[in-house]
Design a protein around this motif. Structure first.
Motif, mmCIF file in Angstrom:
data_model
loop_
_atom_site.group_PDB
_atom_site.id
_atom_site.type_symbol
_atom_site.label_atom_id
_atom_site.label_comp_id
_atom_site.label_asym_id
_atom_site.label_seq_id
_atom_site.Cartn_x
_atom_site.Cartn_y
_atom_site.Cartn_z
ATOM 1 N N LEU A 24 52.179 8.319 24.954
ATOM 2 C CA LEU A 24 52.256 9.641 24.334
ATOM 3 C C LEU A 24 53.058 9.483 23.052
ATOM 4 O O LEU A 24 54.059 8.754 23.031
ATOM 5 N N CYS A 25 52.635 10.152 21.984
ATOM 6 C CA CYS A 25 53.350 9.993 20.723
ATOM 7 C C CYS A 25 53.402 11.302 19.946
ATOM 8 O O CYS A 25 52.542 12.156 20.078
ATOM 9 N N ALA A 26 54.456 11.409 19.164
ATOM 10 C CA ALA A 26 54.649 12.574 18.301
ATOM 11 C C ALA A 26 55.455 12.135 17.083
ATOM 12 O O ALA A 26 56.268 11.211 17.171
ATOM 13 N N ALA A 27 55.222 12.791 15.947
ATOM 14 C CA ALA A 27 55.962 12.478 14.726
ATOM 15 C C ALA A 27 56.474 13.767 14.113
ATOM 16 O O ALA A 27 55.895 14.840 14.323
ATOM 17 N N ARG A 28 57.560 13.643 13.369
ATOM 18 C CA ARG A 28 58.061 14.807 12.633
ATOM 19 C C ARG A 28 58.617 14.359 11.294
ATOM 20 O O ARG A 28 59.162 13.268 11.156
ATOM 21 N N TRP A 29 58.461 15.213 10.306
ATOM 22 C CA TRP A 29 58.950 14.958 8.966
ATOM 23 C C TRP A 29 60.454 15.122 8.953
ATOM 24 O O TRP A 29 61.004 16.056 9.565
ATOM 25 N N GLU A 38 58.155 10.082 1.476
ATOM 26 C CA GLU A 38 58.373 10.995 2.595
ATOM 27 C C GLU A 38 58.844 10.174 3.797
ATOM 28 O O GLU A 38 58.316 9.092 4.068
ATOM 29 N N VAL A 39 59.837 10.694 4.518
ATOM 30 C CA VAL A 39 60.437 9.979 5.638
ATOM 31 C C VAL A 39 60.131 10.733 6.934
ATOM 32 O O VAL A 39 60.313 11.951 7.010
ATOM 33 N N PHE A 40 59.672 9.983 7.934
ATOM 34 C CA PHE A 40 59.277 10.550 9.222
ATOM 35 C C PHE A 40 59.973 9.837 10.373
ATOM 36 O O PHE A 40 60.289 8.650 10.281
ATOM 37 N N ALA A 41 60.180 10.571 11.450
ATOM 38 C CA ALA A 41 60.603 9.981 12.723
ATOM 39 C C ALA A 41 59.409 10.066 13.659
ATOM 40 O O ALA A 41 58.615 11.004 13.579
ATOM 41 N N TYR A 42 59.276 9.083 14.519
ATOM 42 C CA TYR A 42 58.231 9.150 15.534
ATOM 43 C C TYR A 42 58.819 8.760 16.880
ATOM 44 O O TYR A 42 59.738 7.961 16.969
ATOM 45 N N GLY A 103 54.167 6.227 -0.991
ATOM 46 C CA GLY A 103 53.156 6.904 -1.812
ATOM 47 C C GLY A 103 52.957 8.355 -1.444
ATOM 48 O O GLY A 103 52.003 8.990 -1.879
ATOM 49 N N GLY A 104 53.862 8.918 -0.625
ATOM 50 C CA GLY A 104 53.781 10.323 -0.258
ATOM 51 C C GLY A 104 52.915 10.608 0.955
ATOM 52 O O GLY A 104 52.250 9.734 1.507
ATOM 53 N N ALA A 105 52.957 11.873 1.369
ATOM 54 C CA ALA A 105 52.213 12.343 2.540
ATOM 55 C C ALA A 105 51.083 13.250 2.055
ATOM 56 O O ALA A 105 51.168 13.805 0.958
ATOM 57 N N PRO A 106 50.035 13.443 2.842
ATOM 58 C CA PRO A 106 49.908 12.994 4.218
ATOM 59 C C PRO A 106 49.594 11.504 4.307
ATOM 60 O O PRO A 106 49.113 10.894 3.363
ATOM 61 N N GLY A 107 49.870 10.981 5.491
ATOM 62 C CA GLY A 107 49.574 9.592 5.783
ATOM 63 C C GLY A 107 49.201 9.469 7.239
ATOM 64 O O GLY A 107 49.096 10.474 7.956
ATOM 65 N N THR A 108 49.002 8.245 7.679
ATOM 66 C CA THR A 108 48.666 8.020 9.077
ATOM 67 C C THR A 108 49.495 6.873 9.641
ATOM 68 O O THR A 108 49.982 6.014 8.909
ATOM 69 N N MET A 109 49.615 6.901 10.957
ATOM 70 C CA MET A 109 50.260 5.832 11.704
ATOM 71 C C MET A 109 49.294 5.462 12.819
ATOM 72 O O MET A 109 48.804 6.335 13.529
ATOM 73 N N ARG A 110 49.002 4.196 12.955
ATOM 74 C CA ARG A 110 48.171 3.730 14.063
ATOM 75 C C ARG A 110 48.681 2.370 14.496
ATOM 76 O O ARG A 110 49.379 1.711 13.752
ATOM 77 N N GLU A 138 52.535 14.338 8.129
ATOM 78 C CA GLU A 138 52.430 15.319 7.052
ATOM 79 C C GLU A 138 53.681 16.155 6.949
ATOM 80 O O GLU A 138 54.430 16.308 7.917
ATOM 81 N N VAL A 139 53.903 16.695 5.757
ATOM 82 C CA VAL A 139 55.049 17.551 5.503
ATOM 83 C C VAL A 139 54.687 18.977 5.913
ATOM 84 O O VAL A 139 53.664 19.502 5.465
ATOM 85 N N PRO A 140 55.491 19.608 6.764
ATOM 86 C CA PRO A 140 55.178 20.981 7.203
ATOM 87 C C PRO A 140 55.078 21.944 6.005
ATOM 88 O O PRO A 140 55.874 21.875 5.082
ATOM 89 N N GLY A 141 54.084 22.791 6.040
ATOM 90 C CA GLY A 141 53.911 23.824 5.011
ATOM 91 C C GLY A 141 53.404 23.307 3.677
ATOM 92 O O GLY A 141 53.364 24.047 2.705
ATOM 93 N N SER A 142 53.000 22.012 3.627
ATOM 94 C CA SER A 142 52.550 21.451 2.350
ATOM 95 C C SER A 142 51.081 21.727 2.087
ATOM 96 O O SER A 142 50.598 21.463 0.997
ATOM 97 N N GLY A 143 50.350 22.212 3.112
ATOM 98 C CA GLY A 143 48.938 22.486 2.946
ATOM 99 C C GLY A 143 48.072 21.243 2.946
ATOM 100 O O GLY A 143 46.913 21.292 2.574
ATOM 101 N N ASN A 144 48.635 20.100 3.345
ATOM 102 C CA ASN A 144 47.856 18.841 3.394
ATOM 103 C C ASN A 144 47.046 18.749 4.652
ATOM 104 O O ASN A 144 47.413 18.869 5.698
#
Length: 144
Positions: A24-29, A38-42, A103-110, A138-144
């Protein structure tokens, strides 16, 4: 949330069982850093729903940013957060880590985990991979 191990992690969104293992996985900006990073925790939870004992031996991650840049954790880098947890049936291991997208968000992790069946006689055949469902970063509220 943090590093931990326990029993009975319960159901949730993630990968279907592979070798009896569910991820199970989840990420947050977390934050933006100039000029466009952009920096994320997962957080990942690895649960053994199979009948035998398994050990997490390594992982492989591929992060892609908005500009098409790729950051890769080599295949199969040893353990996770300095550990190679062994899980009996019904046990789980959870950890939190982070990633930056230059290079900014949105991006992907796999990626995937390399697992080993501890009680298997043939060492080569005891290894198996568990794919981790792709995550959108993705950054919340960025519309990406």
């Amino acid at each position: 949330a943090g590093d931990g191990a326990g029993d009975g992690a319960g159901d949730g969104a993630g990968t279907p069982p592979q070798g009896g293992v569910v991820v199970l996985c989840a990420a947050r900006w977390l934050q933006s850093s100039p000029p466009a990073e952009e920096v994320f925790a997962y957080r990942l939870l690895v649960e053994n729903r199979g009948p035998g004992v398994v050990q997490l031996e390594g992982r492989h991650w591929r992060f892609t940013d908005k500009a098409g840049g790729i950051i890769e954790v080599p295949r199969f880098e040893s353990g996770v957060v300095g550990q190679q947890p062994t899980l009996r049936p019904g046990q789980w291991f959870e950890y939190t880590s982070g990633a930056s997208l230059p290079g900014g968000a949105p991006g992907t992790m796999r990626g995937a985990f390399q697992m080993r069946r501890v009680d298997h006689e043939d060492t080569e055949k005891s290894l198996f991979e568990v794919e981790v469902a792709p995550l959108v970063l993705e950054v919340p509220g960025s519309g990406n």
